[in-house]
Design an enzyme around this catalytic site. Sequence first.
Site, PDB file in Angstrom:
ATOM      1  N   GLU A 228      50.401  43.790  44.723  1.00  0.00           N
ATOM      2  CA  GLU A 228      51.476  43.140  46.099  1.00  0.00           C
ATOM      3  C   GLU A 228      50.049  43.214  46.785  1.00  0.00           C
ATOM      4  O   GLU A 228      50.489  42.661  48.153  1.00  0.00           O
ATOM      5  CB  GLU A 228      51.964  44.692  46.175  1.00  0.00           C
ATOM      6  CG  GLU A 228      52.989  45.295  45.204  1.00  0.00           C
ATOM      7  CD  GLU A 228      51.914  46.120  44.103  1.00  0.00           C
ATOM      8  OE1 GLU A 228      52.467  46.552  42.942  1.00  0.00           O
ATOM      9  OE2 GLU A 228      51.128  46.109  44.000  1.00  0.00           O
TER      10      GLU A 228
ATOM     11  N   GLU B 228      38.227  37.830  39.400  1.00  0.00           N
ATOM     12  CA  GLU B 228      37.505  36.918  38.948  1.00  0.00           C
ATOM     13  C   GLU B 228      39.001  35.900  37.586  1.00  0.00           C
ATOM     14  O   GLU B 228      38.445  34.794  37.110  1.00  0.00           O
ATOM     15  CB  GLU B 228      36.372  37.389  37.708  1.00  0.00           C
ATOM     16  CG  GLU B 228      35.589  37.347  38.594  1.00  0.00           C
ATOM     17  CD  GLU B 228      34.195  36.787  38.140  1.00  0.00           C
ATOM     18  OE1 GLU B 228      32.801  36.912  38.203  1.00  0.00           O
ATOM     19  OE2 GLU B 228      33.678  37.333  36.790  1.00  0.00           O
TER      20      GLU B 228
END
Length: 451
Positions: A75, A334
Amino acid sequence: MSLTTNSEFGVRPRIWFAAYQFLWHLLLPLAFVRLAWRARHAFSYLHHIPERLGFGYSKPISQGSIWIHAVSVGETRAAQPLIEAYLAEGESVLLTHMTLNGRRTGKQLFAREIAAGQIRQVYLPYDLCWSVEHFLKTFKPKFGLFMETEAWPTVVFRCKEIGLPLFLVNARLSERSALRVNRFGKAGRALFQAFTGILAQTEFDAGRYRSLGVKNVVITGNLKFDVPLNPQLLAKGKEWQKELHAGNRLLVSAASTRDGEEAIILKAWKDLLLSNAFAIPPLLCLVPRHPERFLEVADQINNTGFKFRRRSEWAGIPSECAGLDVVLGDSMGEMPMYYGASDLVLMGGSLLPFGGQNLIEACAAGCPVLLGEYTYNFQQAALDAINSGAAKRIQGELLLTEPIALMEALKELLLNAAELVKMSAAAKAYSTEHQGATNRILAALDQQNLR
């Protein structure tokens, strides 16, 4: 708070709300026990404890900000284009979370803005009358935007009582969740009716909210299509992919996997490598969704007998993957790098009934996507991706003991270079085609004359 005596909500919802508050107070000690338990892996769980009760905010306190609540990682990332748009207009933002990982993600994305005071980042307090009341009186936001599925009764009803506009944006509601809300009868429906408005991702979602009696529902699309990928991480991944391809090696990323899925994936991967279908075996990059599970998943990989290495143990030099069967992606933030290096992405959360994780980010990186059966959290996105040729769904039952369907799906795609190229192009086109939710949300909110 006066909800328990407010006739607007009816007798049964008032009784339900009183019981809800009693239960919250009863279970509050367990909430802190849970935080302490999680602190075994990350002591940061015990930071900012007073904020979870609506107190302990450092000075100065800025009021009149736009309040955006993003419960966790997904979110928070989805809210990024909306937050950036408001900052560009000179607004300040109060950014709240419920999870440690959500707060970490927000700090990572907006470190500069937080340091400059443009963004204030705190935990949303537990849903108790007194904690919510103190939070709202402390910050006095202009209006609130809750991301996707968050609907805390005390917060929602109190905002309605005091006239604070509160919207559910980028909203989604699965069929399962809609049925669960309806089980609470009028009390459940009153919760979503109390929002000032709901800006839904798809027609599917909008229809379910309307079935709950919500009047002000607008379809604005999915913000996740507007989230930019980190170009430095993406480029780093492409360098990794380039070196792997130089050795004729393919990489599959199992992205954002959930508890129980890793065992299925590792069994299928072992069967794939034992099939001897590849002159040079592909490499698996396994990236668990939750960092507190990194150690557990490392043990699972080790127990299978695979040669593996943790991302945290190497500098990211592709040559260090030589001779490995699996890389454990035990790093935060990442994913664009892993996507950049991938020839195929197996989307976590879809192999078991978790509802699926975000396939949109993988498509934006040009990755072909392989999906399991369970994609109800991204129902429309998954259907559109499949129909566009960007994704395929695994055909057949996924069994832990014999995940043949997964192994066959992986083999079929990895042996078909032309199909992977075609799906990659389709993925990029699909992600571009569905952009624009940010502007539609801003336009819908501007019509409410909130500022």
